[in-house]
Design a protein around this motif. Structure first.
Motif, PDB file in Angstrom:
ATOM      1  N   GLN A   5      -3.795  -4.474  -4.762  1.00  0.00           N
ATOM      2  CA  GLN A   5      -4.103  -3.276  -3.932  1.00  0.00           C
ATOM      3  C   GLN A   5      -5.553  -3.336  -3.566  1.00  0.00           C
ATOM      4  O   GLN A   5      -6.428  -3.103  -4.360  1.00  0.00           O
ATOM      5  N   GLN A   6      -5.869  -3.639  -2.327  1.00  0.00           N
ATOM      6  CA  GLN A   6      -7.224  -3.993  -1.954  1.00  0.00           C
ATOM      7  C   GLN A   6      -8.085  -2.761  -1.843  1.00  0.00           C
ATOM      8  O   GLN A   6      -8.590  -2.248  -2.817  1.00  0.00           O
ATOM      9  N   HIS A   8      -7.618   0.387  -1.077  1.00  0.00           N
ATOM     10  CA  HIS A   8      -7.289   1.791  -1.225  1.00  0.00           C
ATOM     11  C   HIS A   8      -6.913   2.225  -2.640  1.00  0.00           C
ATOM     12  O   HIS A   8      -6.472   3.353  -2.821  1.00  0.00           O
ATOM     13  N   ASN A  82      -0.312  -4.950  10.219  1.00  0.00           N
ATOM     14  CA  ASN A  82      -0.547  -3.869   9.257  1.00  0.00           C
ATOM     15  C   ASN A  82      -1.928  -3.224   9.370  1.00  0.00           C
ATOM     16  O   ASN A  82      -2.377  -2.528   8.455  1.00  0.00           O
ATOM     17  N   THR A  83      -2.602  -3.447  10.477  1.00  0.00           N
ATOM     18  CA  THR A  83      -3.948  -2.898  10.665  1.00  0.00           C
ATOM     19  C   THR A  83      -4.078  -2.317  12.069  1.00  0.00           C
ATOM     20  O   THR A  83      -3.695  -2.962  13.049  1.00  0.00           O
ATOM     21  N   LYS A 142      -6.298  -0.512   7.326  1.00  0.00           N
ATOM     22  CA  LYS A 142      -5.211  -1.407   6.938  1.00  0.00           C
ATOM     23  C   LYS A 142      -4.178  -0.605   6.163  1.00  0.00           C
ATOM     24  O   LYS A 142      -4.510   0.114   5.221  1.00  0.00           O
ATOM     25  N   TYR A 144      -1.180   0.141   3.640  1.00  0.00           N
ATOM     26  CA  TYR A 144      -0.541  -0.313   2.408  1.00  0.00           C
ATOM     27  C   TYR A 144       0.598   0.648   2.083  1.00  0.00           C
ATOM     28  O   TYR A 144       0.407   1.869   2.110  1.00  0.00           O
ATOM     29  N   GLU A 146       1.720   1.671  -0.628  1.00  0.00           N
ATOM     30  CA  GLU A 146       1.345   2.575  -1.708  1.00  0.00           C
ATOM     31  C   GLU A 146      -0.025   3.199  -1.482  1.00  0.00           C
ATOM     32  O   GLU A 146      -0.531   3.914  -2.346  1.00  0.00           O
ATOM     33  N   GLY A 147      -0.653   2.921  -0.346  1.00  0.00           N
ATOM     34  CA  GLY A 147      -1.971   3.472  -0.055  1.00  0.00           C
ATOM     35  C   GLY A 147      -1.846   4.888   0.497  1.00  0.00           C
ATOM     36  O   GLY A 147      -1.391   5.091   1.621  1.00  0.00           O
ATOM     37  N   SER A 150      -4.070   5.554   3.734  1.00  0.00           N
ATOM     38  CA  SER A 150      -3.628   4.771   4.887  1.00  0.00           C
ATOM     39  C   SER A 150      -2.277   5.280   5.385  1.00  0.00           C
ATOM     40  O   SER A 150      -2.026   5.318   6.595  1.00  0.00           O
TER      41      SER A 150
END
Length: 318
Positions: A5-6, A8, A82-83, A142, A144, A146-147, A150
């Motif tokens: 998970q980057q 977020h 995705n962005t 971006k 996610y 689970e974010g 976002s």
């Protein structure tokens, strides 16, 4: 400006320390963000809690550090699968009010499924638009699954609003503060780098040399590549080299993980006149320079940069 998970989600310890800071009204972000980079923070806090960020702000600026204000979504468009880039508008006579290098905070109020309890989430983002533009700012987000932030932004429609606050200063930049800046970015971690790159290249009196190593999953995932290539073509003091994990046989950039050899060939060597900036997902940051100790501390220098011979004062972690 992107693996786990980057940008977020942070660790549970980071969430606890950030929540405590918010309750003391002493919230500060030293960087991560965006990856977009890259490493954005999530925390559930009461809606009344507000981070104390800086002091006075002119009415000529849209951002207000002492209160949350609403920006209105005008439009969005995709960069990758995705962005997306989201354009938010505000007073057409006001500038955003974001010094280099800094970010803003976004807030959304969500409801827990089942209990119906409301809670707030806060994420930092570094806008990619010209900070001197009036009436709007652009966020690169971006998505996610689970974010939470976002997902919230992804469901906004033109005319909907987003709560924002700031600015949150990261690295106060001054023209020619270093002879050469080296940059290592991953994914949406390009956003704070782009903020500094634009500031330098748009100032004819700033002679700073810029070298960027930009890592992504594949060539198709490289964010804002056309923009970066155009800047490199137009400005001889800006060099960019791309690294990807997966590529077709005709790929001419780097392949694989960033390593010491790539850094030593592509970035300035350690000296008093150089500074290396790092922004991206936690795995990249840890590999390159070691984790930040907490949100208010850079932590110890480790990883590739330490092995090469850089000192702590020659490295800044967003």
């Amino acid at each position: 400006m992107q693996q786990h998970q980057q940008q977020h989600d942070s660790s549970s310890s980071s969430m606890a320390s950030l929540e405590e800071a918010i309750n003391r009204k002493e919230l500060q972000f030293a960087a991560i963000c965006a990856l977009v980079g890259i490493a954005a923070l999530y925390v559930a806090v009461p809606r009344s809690s507000e981070p104390a960020i800086h002091s006075k702000r002119s009415k000529d600026f849209a951002l207000n550090p002492k209160q949350w204000v609403n920006f209105t979504l005008q439009e969005s468009y995709p960069l990758t699968h995705n962005t997306r880039i989201y354009r938010f508008t505000f007073d057409p006579n006001a500038k955003l009010g974001l010094p280099v290098a800094s970010c803003l905070l976004t807030r959304a109020v969500l409801t827990t499924t089942g209990s119906g309890r409301s809670y707030s989430i806060i994420r930092p983002y570094t806008p990619i638009s010209d900070p001197n533009a009036k009436g709007y700012c652009d966020l690169m987000v971006k998505f996610y699954p689970e974010g939470k932030m976002s997902c919230h932004i992804a469901q906004l429609k033109p005319g909907d609003t987003l709560e924002v606050n700031g600015p949150v200063t990261k690295l106060p930049y001054k023209a020619n503060m270093k002879r050469h800046l080296g940059m290592i970015a991953g994914g949406t971690g390009i956003t704070p780098m782009l903020q500094i790159i634009d500031a330098i290249l748009s100032n004819p009196d700033d002679y700073t040399q810029l070298s960027l190593l930009y890592a992504n999953l594949s060539p198709e995932n490289i964010l804002l590549k056309d923009n970066l290539d155009a800047l490199a073509h137009a400005h001889p003091n800006f060099k960019v080299f791309y690294m990807v994990d997966i590529a077709a046989t005709d790929w001419t950039g780097g392949l694989g993980r960033i390593n010491k050899d790539v850094i030593m060939k592509g970035l300035p060597h350690p000296s008093r006149d150089t500074l290396i900036l790092v922004s991206g997902p936690p795995g990249l940051v840890e590999h390159v320079c070691g984790d930040k100790e907490d949100e208010n501390s850079q932590g110890e220098l480790a990883g590739l940069l330490k092995e090469i011979g850089y000192k702590m004062e020659q490295v800044y972690k967003f």
